[in-house]
Design an enzyme around this catalytic site. Sequence first.
Site, PDB file in Angstrom:
ATOM      1  N   SER A 167     -25.168 -92.951 -20.318  1.00  0.00           N
ATOM      2  CA  SER A 167     -25.258 -91.840 -19.380  1.00  0.00           C
ATOM      3  C   SER A 167     -26.014 -92.264 -18.118  1.00  0.00           C
ATOM      4  O   SER A 167     -25.604 -93.210 -17.450  1.00  0.00           O
ATOM      5  CB  SER A 167     -25.915 -90.635 -20.065  1.00  0.00           C
ATOM      6  OG  SER A 167     -25.760 -89.461 -19.304  1.00  0.00           O
ATOM      7  N   ASP A 271     -15.078 -86.241 -22.285  1.00  0.00           N
ATOM      8  CA  ASP A 271     -16.217 -86.293 -21.370  1.00  0.00           C
ATOM      9  C   ASP A 271     -15.742 -86.102 -19.933  1.00  0.00           C
ATOM     10  O   ASP A 271     -14.787 -86.749 -19.484  1.00  0.00           O
ATOM     11  CB  ASP A 271     -16.914 -87.648 -21.516  1.00  0.00           C
ATOM     12  CG  ASP A 271     -18.197 -87.764 -20.713  1.00  0.00           C
ATOM     13  OD1 ASP A 271     -18.610 -86.765 -20.082  1.00  0.00           O
ATOM     14  OD2 ASP A 271     -18.796 -88.852 -20.725  1.00  0.00           O
ATOM     15  N   HIS A 311     -19.479 -86.246 -24.317  1.00  0.00           N
ATOM     16  CA  HIS A 311     -20.583 -87.063 -23.817  1.00  0.00           C
ATOM     17  C   HIS A 311     -21.745 -87.113 -24.816  1.00  0.00           C
ATOM     18  O   HIS A 311     -22.218 -86.092 -25.286  1.00  0.00           O
ATOM     19  CB  HIS A 311     -21.070 -86.460 -22.500  1.00  0.00           C
ATOM     20  CG  HIS A 311     -22.007 -87.339 -21.740  1.00  0.00           C
ATOM     21  ND1 HIS A 311     -21.582 -88.271 -20.815  1.00  0.00           N
ATOM     22  CD2 HIS A 311     -23.359 -87.439 -21.762  1.00  0.00           C
ATOM     23  CE1 HIS A 311     -22.624 -88.889 -20.299  1.00  0.00           C
ATOM     24  NE2 HIS A 311     -23.714 -88.404 -20.857  1.00  0.00           N
TER      25      HIS A 311
END
Length: 424
Positions: A167, A271, A311
């Site tokens: 991330s 995501d 995610h």
Amino acid sequence: MHANKENDGRNISVDMYPFIREYKDGSIERFLRSPFVLASSDQAGNRGVATRDVVVDKATGVSVRLFLPSRAAETAGRNRLPLVLYVHGGSFCTESAFGRTYHRYATSLAASAGALVVSVEYRLAPEFPIPAAYDDAWAALQWAASLSDPWLASYADTARTFLAGDSAGGNIVYQTAVRASHEVNDDMMNIAGLIMVHPYFWGANRLPSELAWADDSEGAAAVFPPYGVDRLWPFVTAGQAGNDDPRIDPPASEISSLACRRVLIAVAGKDTLRERGLDMAASMLDHDAPWPWMMQGRREVTVVESEGEDHGFHLYSPLRATSKRLMGSIVEFINQQPNSSPANPMVLGVPTTPFKDVFGYGMAMKSWGTRSSLASNSATYLKIGRVGPSNKISVLLPMPAGNARHKRPFSAAVPWSCVINNFF
């Protein structure tokens, strides 16, 4: 943005629940964080991995947690271990290398890959806006390269140094690789590989899938819906940069200049950031690497896609089959021998159970404001394989013609200043 909203008698200045709130009195409240875990030399109670904390820079307080698998002692003097500098995610403003989530993940990575992991505890925004996190990761890399720590001096193979992060951490390690490509000297280590899991890259212009998800109920309930991602970068840069910033929307010339032989990019099928990760991979393959020591002048790019996942699923559901396959792909990437044929697992199969919105990210983010009124557009995806009986295939990512970064036509633009007006 609910600027006048009150909480426990305090006026809220910036409300980014379920991640963080900033109050007008200057105080900060973080919601997404896991319990602190002490470092320990007890390998038996930590999957055969000993841990230790070290302060890297006393002036800034930047520190790291070292993860040393027990097999290091058994092979000392014969086979040194890969060195993985790991940078945690958390939107640049939450989570910690010392928290349970990332302590467990780094432990698993060290144990599975047989690697010495250096997990970086960097300074968080908004108290320390970007570029503080970049500077801290760079300081940690320089410290690791110095081999001043006894564990590093005894066990680390600096010729097999990997930069890894998820991330926001994926963005940070990318920027660290860029800096290493231009500031490296004879005393610094080479970067053997760059690993970015669900990396945070964005832009002022919507990509096709992001436009489609803006008006899609499933996209709105994603961990990071597009209108939520729009707000992050201005916040963590203290309003000094918008979503057209090259640090989150890197130019192709910068991507091609990376002095890095091998790259692994992992994306999740559901995501919002997926297409940005695929774009990054395409750009890396779309340009010849300028470094003569790279094999055939091209860098090896491995893309791993986890279908049906969102995610960060691998962090909060590490026992899922898809999480285990993703970890296996990363371990294979780290331990791949030079000049061997890459396995390149491309698509990991759809999970048997659907993704669970563990912390209610998506639904909470829906309350940040009304959805964008952008016109719907059909999503286009970079097809990189199909699911076969083994739930993965082994092929190199093709270079799509006319699909390189910044060559794709955008059908709508979302000025970041408008986003700030809506939400801050």
